[in-house]
Design a protein around this motif. Structure first.
Motif, PDB file in Angstrom:
ATOM      1  N   ILE A  93     -17.405 -10.997  -4.530  1.00 47.99           N
ATOM      2  CA  ILE A  93     -18.167  -9.955  -5.202  1.00 47.99           C
ATOM      3  C   ILE A  93     -17.386  -8.649  -5.083  1.00 47.99           C
ATOM      4  CG2 ILE A  93     -20.429 -11.041  -4.947  1.00 47.99           C
ATOM      5  CD1 ILE A  93     -21.027  -9.173  -2.641  1.00 47.99           C
ATOM      6  N   GLN A  94     -17.650  -7.754  -6.007  1.00 53.06           N
ATOM      7  CA  GLN A  94     -16.898  -6.502  -6.081  1.00 53.06           C
ATOM      8  C   GLN A  94     -17.590  -5.413  -5.271  1.00 53.06           C
ATOM      9  OE1 GLN A  94     -16.191  -3.836  -9.787  1.00 53.06           O
ATOM     10  NE2 GLN A  94     -14.882  -5.629 -10.047  1.00 53.06           N
ATOM     11  N   GLY A  95     -16.794  -4.657  -4.524  1.00 49.84           N
ATOM     12  CA  GLY A  95     -17.297  -3.508  -3.791  1.00 49.84           C
ATOM     13  C   GLY A  95     -16.888  -2.216  -4.477  1.00 49.84           C
ATOM     14  N   ASN A  96     -17.395  -1.115  -3.956  1.00 50.88           N
ATOM     15  CA  ASN A  96     -17.077   0.178  -4.559  1.00 50.88           C
ATOM     16  C   ASN A  96     -15.584   0.497  -4.467  1.00 50.88           C
ATOM     17  OD1 ASN A  96     -17.769   0.536  -1.649  1.00 50.88           O
ATOM     18  ND2 ASN A  96     -17.197   2.661  -2.055  1.00 50.88           N
ATOM     19  N   GLY A  97     -14.929   0.090  -3.378  1.00 50.34           N
ATOM     20  CA  GLY A  97     -13.490   0.335  -3.255  1.00 50.34           C
ATOM     21  C   GLY A  97     -12.700  -0.406  -4.315  1.00 50.34           C
ATOM     22  N   ASP A  98     -13.058  -1.675  -4.541  1.00 48.84           N
ATOM     23  CA  ASP A  98     -12.395  -2.467  -5.577  1.00 48.84           C
ATOM     24  C   ASP A  98     -12.612  -1.831  -6.949  1.00 48.84           C
ATOM     25  OD1 ASP A  98     -11.895  -4.551  -3.576  1.00 48.84           O
ATOM     26  OD2 ASP A  98     -14.010  -5.064  -3.811  1.00 48.84           O
ATOM     27  N   ARG A  99     -13.848  -1.451  -7.216  1.00 46.96           N
ATOM     28  CA  ARG A  99     -14.204  -0.839  -8.496  1.00 46.96           C
ATOM     29  C   ARG A  99     -13.441   0.462  -8.726  1.00 46.96           C
ATOM     30  NH1 ARG A  99     -17.700   2.988  -9.027  1.00 46.96           N
ATOM     31  NH2 ARG A  99     -18.879   2.496  -7.128  1.00 46.96           N
ATOM     32  N   GLU A 100     -13.344   1.291  -7.685  1.00 51.69           N
ATOM     33  CA  GLU A 100     -12.653   2.572  -7.828  1.00 51.69           C
ATOM     34  C   GLU A 100     -11.146   2.385  -8.015  1.00 51.69           C
ATOM     35  OE1 GLU A 100     -13.901   5.404  -8.369  1.00 51.69           O
ATOM     36  OE2 GLU A 100     -15.935   5.368  -7.548  1.00 51.69           O
ATOM     37  N   VAL A 101     -10.560   1.388  -7.350  1.00 52.19           N
ATOM     38  CA  VAL A 101      -9.128   1.118  -7.563  1.00 52.19           C
ATOM     39  C   VAL A 101      -8.884   0.732  -9.017  1.00 52.19           C
ATOM     40  CG1 VAL A 101      -7.245  -0.479  -7.020  1.00 52.19           C
ATOM     41  CG2 VAL A 101      -8.551   0.558  -5.169  1.00 52.19           C
ATOM     42  N   LEU A 102      -9.743  -0.124  -9.570  1.00 50.87           N
ATOM     43  CA  LEU A 102      -9.596  -0.495 -10.979  1.00 50.87           C
ATOM     44  C   LEU A 102      -9.753   0.722 -11.890  1.00 50.87           C
ATOM     45  CD1 LEU A 102     -11.514  -3.888 -11.280  1.00 50.87           C
ATOM     46  CD2 LEU A 102      -9.045  -3.512 -11.120  1.00 50.87           C
ATOM     47  N   ALA A 103     -10.691   1.606 -11.548  1.00 54.77           N
ATOM     48  CA  ALA A 103     -10.908   2.806 -12.362  1.00 54.77           C
ATOM     49  C   ALA A 103      -9.684   3.714 -12.322  1.00 54.77           C
ATOM     50  CB  ALA A 103     -12.148   3.555 -11.881  1.00 54.77           C
ATOM     51  N   VAL A 104      -9.114   3.922 -11.145  1.00 54.84           N
ATOM     52  CA  VAL A 104      -7.906   4.756 -11.028  1.00 54.84           C
ATOM     53  C   VAL A 104      -6.771   4.114 -11.821  1.00 54.84           C
ATOM     54  CG1 VAL A 104      -6.142   5.592  -9.425  1.00 54.84           C
ATOM     55  CG2 VAL A 104      -8.551   5.759  -8.803  1.00 54.84           C
ATOM     56  N   ARG A 105      -6.640   2.806 -11.711  1.00 51.23           N
ATOM     57  CA  ARG A 105      -5.583   2.086 -12.433  1.00 51.23           C
ATOM     58  C   ARG A 105      -5.732   2.259 -13.942  1.00 51.23           C
ATOM     59  NH1 ARG A 105      -3.956  -2.726 -14.331  1.00 51.23           N
ATOM     60  NH2 ARG A 105      -1.933  -3.460 -13.569  1.00 51.23           N
ATOM     61  N   ALA A 106      -6.986   2.320 -14.416  1.00 46.68           N
ATOM     62  CA  ALA A 106      -7.255   2.477 -15.846  1.00 46.68           C
ATOM     63  C   ALA A 106      -7.258   3.942 -16.290  1.00 46.68           C
ATOM     64  CB  ALA A 106      -8.596   1.834 -16.189  1.00 46.68           C
TER      65      ALA A 106
END
Length: 200
Positions: A60-73
């Protein structure tokens, strides 16, 4: 069925490898990674290790994973405090397209039927948010709406990096702690579920 719950690895590959060695000896049927595999110092190595697991695994996705994807995008939010932005940008640059696709496929919650425990809901912070904070001391009345109507016997969460157990209106709430960045005693903390609960 026996399930190992690993939360908040935060790119700490040596801690992850140590826990995986224990899990192999525990003969679990399923590994659940409960979010925040990232950010951390060894992002690609950690994600590759998780992709190459010989054990059945769900994520499952956590906030850290989600934020890394957001920064990458290029769509990072104001949720990242200014002092942490260079680190998040560095982690996002390390993540390969394959790894990003792997993380993006993870759901926010997961339900698993576990022997002796019944249906268990896995979430990162709470069932409704990947950033909502609570501890073993948070008043029950504040948590009643958070855990109402889930129709499960237990909820497993992480996010605060501290292991604990409590009950909210008959629902068993279990915090698995943190594999890679514990806020309490040193060590890589995880949870073994089925037929009962063991904090490891």
């Amino acid at each position: 069925m026996r399930v190992a719950a690993l939360y908040d690895i935060h790119g700490n590959l040596p801690a992850l490898e140590a826990v995986l060695e224990e899990i192999r000896r525990a003969e679990v049927d399923l590994l659940v990674v409960g979010g925040d595999a990232l950010p951390g110092p060894m992002p690609c190595e950690t994600l590759s290790c998780l992709q190459d697991l010989e054990l059945p695994a769900k994520f499952i996705q956590g906030n850290g994973d989600r934020e890394v994807l957001a920064v990458r995008a290029g769509t990072d939010s104001d949720a990242i405090p200014e002092p942490y932005r260079p680190m998040m940008q560095w982690v996002a640059r390390q993540v390969t397209p394959e790894h990003a696709q792997f993380i993006a496929s993870w759901p926010r919650t997961l339900r698993v039927e576990i022997t002796g425990l019944g249906e268990v809901l896995f979430c990162h912070a709470t069932p409704r948010s990947d950033t909502e904070l609570f501890t073993r001391l948070t008043p029950d009345d504040r948590l009643l709406p958070v855990f109402a109507g889930l129709n499960v016997r237990a909820v497993v969460c992480g996010h605060t990096h501290m292991q604990f157990e409590r009950r909210i209106e008959g629902t068993r709430i279990l915090n698995a702690g943190s594999v890679g960045m514990p806020f309490g005693t040193p060590g890589a903390h995880w949870l073994l579920l089925g037929p009962d609960v063991q904090f490891r």
